[in-house]
Scaffold this active site. Sequence first.
Site, PDB file in Angstrom:
ATOM      1  N   ASN A  64       0.845  -1.202   0.000  1.00  0.00           N
ATOM      2  CA  ASN A  64       0.000   0.000   0.000  1.00  0.00           C
ATOM      3  C   ASN A  64       0.882   1.253   0.000  1.00  0.00           C
ATOM      4  OD1 ASN A  64      -1.558   2.234   0.953  1.00  0.00           O
ATOM      5  ND2 ASN A  64      -3.113   0.811   1.693  1.00  0.00           N
TER       6      ASN A  64
ATOM      7  N   ASP B 222      -1.512  -3.533  10.641  1.00  0.00           N
ATOM      8  CA  ASP B 222      -2.906  -3.760  10.301  1.00  0.00           C
ATOM      9  C   ASP B 222      -3.718  -2.696  11.024  1.00  0.00           C
ATOM     10  OD1 ASP B 222      -4.476  -5.777   8.726  1.00  0.00           O
ATOM     11  OD2 ASP B 222      -5.664  -5.732  10.553  1.00  0.00           O
TER      12      ASP B 222
ATOM     13  N   PHE C 269      -7.007   7.941   1.643  1.00  0.00           N
ATOM     14  CA  PHE C 269      -7.562   6.688   1.125  1.00  0.00           C
ATOM     15  C   PHE C 269      -8.585   6.131   2.114  1.00  0.00           C
ATOM     16  CE2 PHE C 269      -5.501   3.273   3.677  1.00  0.00           C
ATOM     17  CZ  PHE C 269      -4.626   4.055   4.408  1.00  0.00           C
ATOM     18  N   GLY C 270      -9.175   4.994   1.734  1.00  0.00           N
ATOM     19  CA  GLY C 270     -10.094   4.292   2.632  1.00  0.00           C
ATOM     20  C   GLY C 270     -11.217   5.182   3.135  1.00  0.00           C
TER      21      GLY C 270
ATOM     22  N   HIS D 297      -3.284   7.344  13.471  1.00  0.00           N
ATOM     23  CA  HIS D 297      -3.101   6.076  14.184  1.00  0.00           C
ATOM     24  C   HIS D 297      -1.797   5.411  13.771  1.00  0.00           C
ATOM     25  CE1 HIS D 297      -5.246   5.918  10.460  1.00  0.00           C
ATOM     26  NE2 HIS D 297      -5.283   4.602  10.384  1.00  0.00           N
ATOM     27  N   ARG D 298      -1.532   5.443  12.466  1.00  0.00           N
ATOM     28  CA  ARG D 298      -0.331   4.783  11.936  1.00  0.00           C
ATOM     29  C   ARG D 298       0.926   5.496  12.468  1.00  0.00           C
ATOM     30  NH1 ARG D 298      -2.323   4.973   7.539  1.00  0.00           N
ATOM     31  NH2 ARG D 298      -3.372   2.973   7.704  1.00  0.00           N
TER      32      ARG D 298
HETATM   33  P1  IMP Z   1      -5.544  -2.788   6.369  1.00  0.00           P
HETATM   34  O1  IMP Z   1      -4.673  -2.405   7.500  1.00  0.00           O
HETATM   35  O2  IMP Z   1      -4.870  -2.598   5.068  1.00  0.00           O
HETATM   36  O3  IMP Z   1      -6.166  -4.142   6.526  1.00  0.00           O
HETATM   37  O4  IMP Z   1      -6.697  -1.706   6.353  1.00  0.00           O
HETATM   38  C1  IMP Z   1      -7.957  -1.952   6.866  1.00  0.00           C
HETATM   39  C2  IMP Z   1      -8.955  -0.959   6.360  1.00  0.00           C
HETATM   40  O5  IMP Z   1      -8.843   0.234   7.115  1.00  0.00           O
HETATM   41  C3  IMP Z   1      -8.867  -0.564   4.902  1.00  0.00           C
HETATM   42  O6  IMP Z   1     -10.171  -0.602   4.373  1.00  0.00           O
HETATM   43  C4  IMP Z   1      -8.402   0.835   4.887  1.00  0.00           C
HETATM   44  O7  IMP Z   1      -9.019   1.548   3.897  1.00  0.00           O
HETATM   45  C5  IMP Z   1      -8.843   1.331   6.246  1.00  0.00           C
HETATM   46  N1  IMP Z   1      -7.826   2.251   6.718  1.00  0.00           N
HETATM   47  C6  IMP Z   1      -6.656   1.939   7.287  1.00  0.00           C
HETATM   48  N2  IMP Z   1      -5.957   3.060   7.556  1.00  0.00           N
HETATM   49  C7  IMP Z   1      -6.721   4.086   7.103  1.00  0.00           C
HETATM   50  C8  IMP Z   1      -6.505   5.476   7.066  1.00  0.00           C
HETATM   51  O8  IMP Z   1      -5.463   6.023   7.462  1.00  0.00           O
HETATM   52  N3  IMP Z   1      -7.513   6.203   6.534  1.00  0.00           N
HETATM   53  C9  IMP Z   1      -8.664   5.653   6.059  1.00  0.00           C
HETATM   54  N4  IMP Z   1      -8.882   4.357   6.057  1.00  0.00           N
HETATM   55  C10 IMP Z   1      -7.914   3.568   6.581  1.00  0.00           C
END
Ligand code: IMP
Length: 193
Positions: A10, A69, A149-150, A177-178
């Site tokens: 990603n 995650d 994103f997301g 959070h990240r």
């Molecule tokens: P994963 O960590 O890639 O499994 O992400 C899980 C879900 O959380 C995904 O659908 C991402 O789009 C959403 N997500 C994770 N981090 C963010 C963010 O910083 N902003 C918006 N969505 C997030």
Amino acid sequence: MIQLLFASANAHKLSEINAVIPEWINIISMKDFGIHVELPETGHTIEENAIQKARAFYKLCGQDCFSEDSGLEVTALNDEPGVDTAMYAGPQRDAGDNMDLLLKNLDGKSNRDAQFRTVIALIFKGELQLFEGVVRGQIAFQKSGNTGFGYDPLFIPEGHDQTFAQLSESVKTSMSHRTNAVKKMLDYLNHYR
Ligand code: IMP
């Protein structure tokens, strides 16, 4: 210099992480290392998924590495979608569909409290370490903004009145959070500089 491989494809995550990484750490993406695989994510919690991805990736690369995650935990929905955040509306993992379903499930609910939570699983010198980062906020009543994103167009972080997708990337990176999880990992790695 500490070199860490990042178990993700990603690009958004990579650039958010690189924005807070100091000069004494070199992050190498999965793509730059030449590994192109879909890592397993079959755990029942965010922690399990982070650990699963890090262990699977470590088997492939045999080097210090980390995975992360993340999930969105919404109070009025008993902390859902949580571990199902990416596939909330189905296996197509479509951000638009996911946000539409979230708005539908929150329809009529006045409590819009939510948090994004990240768990980083680091395998360093053969040992597993976990680091958690959180950002609290509110789910907006409609989508706004187009950066990030997301679920960014629906998430209004505490202390702001705009969504992550309206705020600049640098503002998001300063509080996400990240970023909070990465900072904890950096505190740990600082002992090994
Ligand atoms: P994963 O960590 O890639 O499994 O992400 C899980 C879900 O959380 C995904 O659908 C991402 O789009 C959403 N997500 C994770 N981090 C963010 C963010 O910083 N902003 C918006 N969505 C997030």
